[in-house]
Motif scaffolding. Structure first.
Motif, short mmCIF file in Angstrom:
data_model
loop_
_atom_site.label_atom_id
_atom_site.label_comp_id
_atom_site.label_asym_id
_atom_site.label_seq_id
_atom_site.Cartn_x
_atom_site.Cartn_y
_atom_site.Cartn_z
N MET A 1 -45.03 -13.79 -31.46
CA MET A 1 -44.76 -14.29 -32.81
C MET A 1 -45.60 -13.48 -33.81
O MET A 1 -46.80 -13.27 -33.62
CB MET A 1 -45.12 -15.78 -32.91
CG MET A 1 -44.81 -16.38 -34.28
SD MET A 1 -45.02 -18.19 -34.31
CE MET A 1 -46.75 -18.34 -33.90
N THR A 2 -44.97 -13.04 -34.89
CA THR A 2 -45.66 -12.26 -35.90
C THR A 2 -46.50 -13.17 -36.77
O THR A 2 -46.02 -14.18 -37.31
CB THR A 2 -44.63 -11.51 -36.78
OG1 THR A 2 -43.81 -10.70 -35.96
CG2 THR A 2 -45.35 -10.66 -37.81
N ARG A 3 -47.77 -12.83 -36.91
CA ARG A 3 -48.66 -13.64 -37.72
C ARG A 3 -48.42 -13.35 -39.19
O ARG A 3 -48.22 -12.20 -39.59
CB ARG A 3 -50.12 -13.36 -37.35
CG ARG A 3 -51.11 -14.31 -38.02
CD ARG A 3 -52.54 -13.90 -37.75
NE ARG A 3 -53.48 -14.81 -38.38
CZ ARG A 3 -53.79 -14.79 -39.67
NH1 ARG A 3 -53.23 -13.89 -40.45
NH2 ARG A 3 -54.66 -15.66 -40.17
N ARG A 4 -48.45 -14.36 -40.02
CA ARG A 4 -48.24 -14.16 -41.44
C ARG A 4 -49.41 -13.40 -42.05
O ARG A 4 -50.53 -13.42 -41.52
CB ARG A 4 -48.07 -15.50 -42.14
CG ARG A 4 -49.30 -16.37 -42.06
CD ARG A 4 -49.27 -17.45 -43.13
NE ARG A 4 -50.40 -18.35 -43.04
CZ ARG A 4 -51.65 -18.05 -43.41
NH1 ARG A 4 -51.92 -16.84 -43.86
NH2 ARG A 4 -52.61 -18.94 -43.31
N PRO A 5 -49.20 -12.73 -43.19
CA PRO A 5 -50.30 -12.01 -43.85
C PRO A 5 -51.40 -12.97 -44.28
O PRO A 5 -51.14 -14.16 -44.56
CB PRO A 5 -49.62 -11.37 -45.06
CG PRO A 5 -48.16 -11.38 -44.76
CD PRO A 5 -47.92 -12.57 -43.89
N SER A 6 -52.62 -12.48 -44.33
CA SER A 6 -53.71 -13.32 -44.83
C SER A 6 -53.46 -13.63 -46.31
O SER A 6 -52.80 -12.89 -47.03
CB SER A 6 -55.06 -12.63 -44.65
OG SER A 6 -55.09 -11.41 -45.37
N ARG A 7 -54.01 -14.73 -46.76
CA ARG A 7 -53.73 -15.19 -48.12
C ARG A 7 -54.95 -15.84 -48.74
O ARG A 7 -55.91 -16.22 -48.03
CB ARG A 7 -52.58 -16.19 -48.10
CG ARG A 7 -52.90 -17.38 -47.20
CD ARG A 7 -51.79 -18.40 -47.14
NE ARG A 7 -52.15 -19.44 -46.17
CZ ARG A 7 -51.64 -20.67 -46.16
NH1 ARG A 7 -50.73 -21.01 -47.04
NH2 ARG A 7 -52.02 -21.56 -45.27
N THR A 8 -54.90 -15.98 -50.04
CA THR A 8 -55.89 -16.78 -50.76
C THR A 8 -55.24 -18.11 -51.11
O THR A 8 -54.18 -18.15 -51.76
CB THR A 8 -56.35 -16.09 -52.05
OG1 THR A 8 -57.01 -14.87 -51.73
CG2 THR A 8 -57.29 -16.98 -52.83
N ILE A 9 -55.82 -19.19 -50.65
CA ILE A 9 -55.34 -20.54 -50.95
C ILE A 9 -56.11 -21.01 -52.18
O ILE A 9 -57.33 -21.15 -52.14
CB ILE A 9 -55.57 -21.48 -49.75
CG1 ILE A 9 -54.83 -20.94 -48.52
CG2 ILE A 9 -55.13 -22.89 -50.08
CD1 ILE A 9 -55.25 -21.60 -47.22
#
Length: 418
Positions: A1-9
């Motif tokens: 499964m492809t991990r989603r890009p890192s993000r700022t919450i």
């Protein structure tokens, strides 16, 4: 499964998309629980909060989710902050942490996050390209009480009898006239959330009406967005239907019955109980969602309704992440899989004196078996704010509605809430 890009919450719960002329009390109330955003994080993310995030809470989230919190950047002030979280990040010298992530995931779409995305090239979730000013205008409009009334009526959806007033003298005069034909009225700040600015006034005796209305509205200074007033209906439930506007259409996310105290939101029970108006309310939410989607909005929204007898009215829309969005995500994280998940959440004031502290409450929940990953029901404390604002905030999630209800009673006993 492809991990989603890192993000700022980004915890911009104090956005002007949500409320006009906020008091310091309101801003503080919104800011204090923002460490709850840590429940959404995955390794590589950054979370910008508006209140301190105690080490014991970080460790609790890490243990509960089996999350490597050391791989999450936490931007949090030493004391509760009443500013926009982008301004806070700049003040703390943390701007590089935000631009290092390819995605910005805000609580609400507002001017600061839109300008940030355009300026830095960071992708504003869930858009592929920054939305237009017209999309922001649509979001701001339909997030007002007058805006959702106007939209609902244009789409043929029912709203309570009422009207709009731009200035306080106009509000007083119109409410007095309205009460001549209705037993009670609820006055709402046109741009508000969680019940901020709501006032209920009963018609009562005619000879004292003007004095009571004038007194009730005496502290209402002029607001940029004005007020709406509506007939205060004998509602039997306050269901909400949360959905997602996507490129290909509108999809269901979850439904709930909202819990309110003094006409202010405190929590919810999912899913909403079916009734005579359920199909019509769900269709109404989808209709509003398609209207939003056609105007370029993408992402989470909800439509709140009120039921009375065999009928219903649309009461408001929250075109943004909601208090329940992260709770449903967390419930799914606690109870993964394709099957249905039932959950209850609330914010309850603890006893005036005594009662457990955070560490003791966690221990007690574990002693009741409510922290077991494989157990039928899990219960978590979603924030650590008992010592700050006196509240216990919790979530109880499981596969069976009755088991979740029974577990909530255990949580109430453990927390010693009145």
């Amino acid at each position: 499964m492809t991990r989603r890009p890192s993000r700022t919450i980004l915890s911009n719960l104090n956005s002007d998309t949500m409320v006009d002329n906020p008091t310091e009390r309101y801003l503080r109330a919104m800011a204090v629980p923002t460490p709850r955003m840590l429940w959404e994080a995955e390794p590589g993310d950054c979370v910008v909060m508006l209140a301190p995030c105690p080490a014991r809470f970080r460790e609790y989230v890490a243990h509960t989710l089996d999350l490597d919190v050391d791989r999450v950047d936490i931007v949090a002030p030493a004391e509760t902050a009443l500013v926009h979280p982008l301004a806070l990040a700049d003040a703390l010298g943390a701007g590089d942490l935000l631009t290092a992530r390819p995605v910005l995931d805000p609580f609400a779409l507002d001017r600061p996050v839109l300008d940030f995305a355009r300026r830095t090239g960071v992708r504003l979730h869930p858009y592929e390209a920054p939305p237009s000013d017209e999309v922001l205008d649509t979001v701001r409009h339909v997030n007002t009480k007058a805006g959702i009334r106007e939209t609902a009526v244009s789409l043929g959806l029912p709203v309570a009898a009422g009207g709009f007033a731009a200035h306080r003298p106009e509000l007083v005069a119109q409410v007095l006239a309205f009460l001549a034909a209705h037993p009670a009225v609820i006055v709402k700040a046109n741009r508000s959330s969680t019940g901020f600015g709501n006032i209920v006034i009963e018609a009562g005796p005619r000879h004292t009406r003007e004095h009571r209305v004038t007194t009730a509205l005496a502290e209402e200074t002029d607001r940029a967005s004005g007020w709406i007033y509506e007939e205060f209906l004998p509602l039997t439930a306050s269901p909400s239907y949360e959905m997602t506007a996507e490129e290909d259409g509108v999809t269901d996310y979850y439904s709930c019955d909202q819990r309110t105290v003094n006409n202010g939101w405190t929590g919810m029970v999912t899913p909403a109980v079916d009734g005579p108006s359920t199909a019509a309310m769900r269709k109404a939410a989808r209709t509003i969602g398609e209207w939003l989607r056609a105007r370029g909005y993408r992402g989470i929204f909800d439509v709140d309704c009120g039921t009375y007898g065999d009928g219903y009215v649309v009461t408001e829309a929250n075109v943004r992440t909601t208090g329940g969005t992260y709770l449903h995500k967390l419930a799914r994280r606690l109870r993964p899989g394709e099957g249905p998940v039932h959950w209850r959440a609330d914010g309850r004031f603890g006893a005036d004196t005594g009662g457990p502290d955070f560490a003791e409450a966690v221990r007690r929940l574990a002693a009741e078996g409510l922290d077991e990953p494989a157990g039928p029901v899990r219960a978590v404390l979603t924030t650590d704010t008992r010592e700050t604002d006196g509240k216990w905030r919790y979530l109880v999630a499981g596969d069976d509605a009755d088991a979740v209800s029974e577990a909530e009673h255990i949580v109430e006993r453990v927390l010693e809430v009145p």
